[in-house]
Design an enzyme around this catalytic site. Structure first.
Site, PDB file in Angstrom:
ATOM      1  CB  THR A   1      -1.131  26.556 -18.396  1.00 44.87           C
ATOM      2  OG1 THR A   1      -0.134  25.665 -18.893  1.00 44.87           O
ATOM      3  CG2 THR A   1      -1.216  26.464 -16.888  1.00 44.87           C
ATOM      4  CD  GLU A   2      -5.294  26.483 -14.288  1.00 45.77           C
ATOM      5  OE1 GLU A   2      -6.480  26.799 -14.171  1.00 45.77           O
ATOM      6  OE2 GLU A   2      -4.812  25.415 -13.847  1.00 45.77           O
ATOM      7  CG  LEU A   3      -9.247  27.629 -20.281  1.00 44.00           C
ATOM      8  CD1 LEU A   3     -10.734  27.955 -20.383  1.00 44.00           C
ATOM      9  CD2 LEU A   3      -8.864  26.588 -21.323  1.00 44.00           C
TER      10      LEU A   3
ATOM     11  CD1 TRP B   1      -9.042  28.431 -15.768  1.00 44.07           C
ATOM     12  CD2 TRP B   1     -10.599  27.164 -16.734  1.00 44.07           C
ATOM     13  NE1 TRP B   1      -8.700  27.128 -15.521  1.00 44.07           N
ATOM     14  CE2 TRP B   1      -9.650  26.327 -16.108  1.00 44.07           C
ATOM     15  CE3 TRP B   1     -11.664  26.572 -17.406  1.00 44.07           C
ATOM     16  CZ2 TRP B   1      -9.742  24.925 -16.133  1.00 44.07           C
ATOM     17  CZ3 TRP B   1     -11.744  25.194 -17.419  1.00 44.07           C
ATOM     18  CH2 TRP B   1     -10.814  24.380 -16.790  1.00 44.07           C
TER      19      TRP B   1
END
Length: 477
Positions: free
Chosen positions: A145-147, A298
């Site tokens: 999730t979201e890097l 990120w």
């Protein structure tokens, strides 16, 4: 030789309706169906569908020389199946080209990797099963999730069998190093890390249509030249972005589709290839280990997890949610399981953020609420009702270990009863076969009582235990 690795994220949460304090205990449906339908249908029409058509044409024109990867959350897939089924069909057409790879992630696009390891592992399994069910692929590379990533997460990811993970090339982690190499985890050296080139990715995702940007307008040949001019030893450029970049964040009128279509032609002139993440993992060797002691992502300038856990509102909501995780996993109620996943979407906590980006708009742009405090209040009202439902089935007065033990006993008893029923049926069939010479009977085809009684002395070699069982079975008849 250089290569570009494109990866696109698709995620949509199930947005919550306005849920007031007085709804707690009375209303167990939490979702704004109108908004969910309207938003994903609009984005699909403006972005996902035309972007899929664009990629399909690019693959047809360039063959195996152009490849991309997708990471699509389970909640997004559910909405697309329900509201925009034509997207699923168009994605299957892309998959059939052999030039599209799917990445693994958490089903609910959740923060489970930071809060609950068991939940994290389960969601990854559920997500990958969904991908296989729809598209026939088993993901080989993981994208959280979201890097979100750190050394601890790398160990869990490797234990699930992945040999590569995608994350952000955060400056405070890389220091003087470049994101255009493959690194590995110091905890699990076999796990390779693919790092986002933030500058080149954001040139497309955020700056492409900004007329005040020094490099505006961005053309395909200019962009490919930038990549070709990188040092020769920097062989991989990872371009990671939201799929809404095409048609939503960057409108069609900006020329974003034409820009993308022209990239393979200019890349071919410079000898630059396009690889999927699994190809990068297979072809390239790590140049160094990269330790990430604290979680990165990120998001925002900080590239940390403060977008979801940066204030006390968010922390309270997240900890309250995951405090009941073990009880929910013991539950067999389908609706509770479904709500559990939908309430874990990281977006709910993102809406509670009190941070401000440089232009003060990033968090508020995506939020359906007027303020972070309204987002918190609405979510906590929903969560309160959800917790009541969970505790009705698994009371808080029983600790988790005792509850788990009781449930295990019940399930073992169910299994034992099922096995005993099977044994009884087998013995009944054997009795009839021995006495009549016919095939075993099943269901309602029961032997006559006199036939069974006559059979008893015909097997003197049978063990006493079996004879007793037969007699018992006969009496029951």
């Amino acid at each position: 030789m250089k290569a570009i690795c494109f990866y696109f994220q698709i995620h949509q949460p199930f947005r919550l309706k306005t849920y007031r304090f007085f709804d707690i205990g009375n209303d167990h449906y939490y979702y704004d169906d109108f908004s969910n339908d309207d938003i994903i249908t609009r984005i699909a029409q403006r972005s996902y569908l035309p972007a899929n058509e664009m990629l399909l044409n690019m693959i047809k024109e360039n063959g195996k020389n152009f490849k991309v990867a997708f990471s699509i959350s389970g909640t997004a897939l559910e909405q697309l199946e329900q509201y925009v089924p034509e997207f699923i069909d168009s994605m299957k057409e892309l998959v059939d080209t052999g030039c599209v790879e799917f990445l693994s992630e958490t089903y609910a696009h959740s923060l489970a990797s930071l809060e609950d390891q068991d939940e994290f592992v389960q969601q990854v399994k559920d997500h990958d099963n969904k991908i296989y069910q729809l598209f026939g692929q088993h993901p080989k590379v993981f994208r959280n999730t979201e890097l979100i990533y750190d050394d601890d997460i790398s160990a869990v990811v490797a234990s699930m069998g992945f040999n590569g993970v995608i994350t952000d090339g955060a400056k405070h982690i890389l220091g003087w190093k470049s994101p255009n190499y493959i690194y590995n985890s110091p905890v699990v050296p076999k796990l390779k890390l693919l790092l986002k080139n933030s500058k080149l990715s954001d040139d497309i995702a955020f700056r492409f249509s900004n007329s005040e940007w020094a490099s505006y307008p961005l053309t395909a040949d200019k962009y490919i030249n930038w990549i070709a001019e990188l040092p020769e030893e920097e062989q991989i450029v990872n371009l990671f972005m939201n799929y809404e970049t095409f048609g939503e964040l960057q409108p069609r009128e900006s020329g974003i589709f034409e820009f993308m279509k022209a990239l393979p032609r200019f890349a071919a002139q410079k000898g630059i290839q396009f690889w999927t993440p699994s190809e990068v993992v297979a072809k390239m060797k790590p140049v160094d280990q990269l330790s990430v002691m604290h979680p990165i992502s990120w998001a925002d300038e900080e590239r940390d997890t403060s977008a979801w856990l940066g204030n006390t509102l968010q922390q309270e909501a997240v900890h309250k949610l995951y405090s009941i995780g073990e009880r929910v996993r013991l539950c067999r109620d389908r609706r509770i399981k479904q709500d559990w996943y939908y309430l874990q979407a990281s977006d709910h906590f993102f809406y509670m953020s009190t941070k401000h980006s440089q232009d003060g708009s990033v968090h508020s742009h995506y939020s359906p609420y007027d303020s972070p405090y309204m987002a918190f209040t609405n979510y906590m009202n929903v969560l309160s009702d959800f917790i009541i439902r969970v505790e009705e089935q698994y009371p808080e007065t029983i600790d988790n270990e005792e509850l788990n033990s009781l449930l295990l006993t019940i399930r073992n008893q169910e299994t034992e009863i099922s096995e005993l029923k099977h044994e009884v049926e087998m013995m009944r069939n054997n009795i009839v076969k021995d006495t009549t010479g016919d095939f075993p009977v099943t269901g309602s085809e029961e032997p006559a009582k006199s036939t069974v009684k006559a059979a008893a002395p015909a097997r003197p070699r049978a063990k006493a235990k079996k004879a007793t069982a037969r007699t018992t079975a006969t009496k029951k008849k």
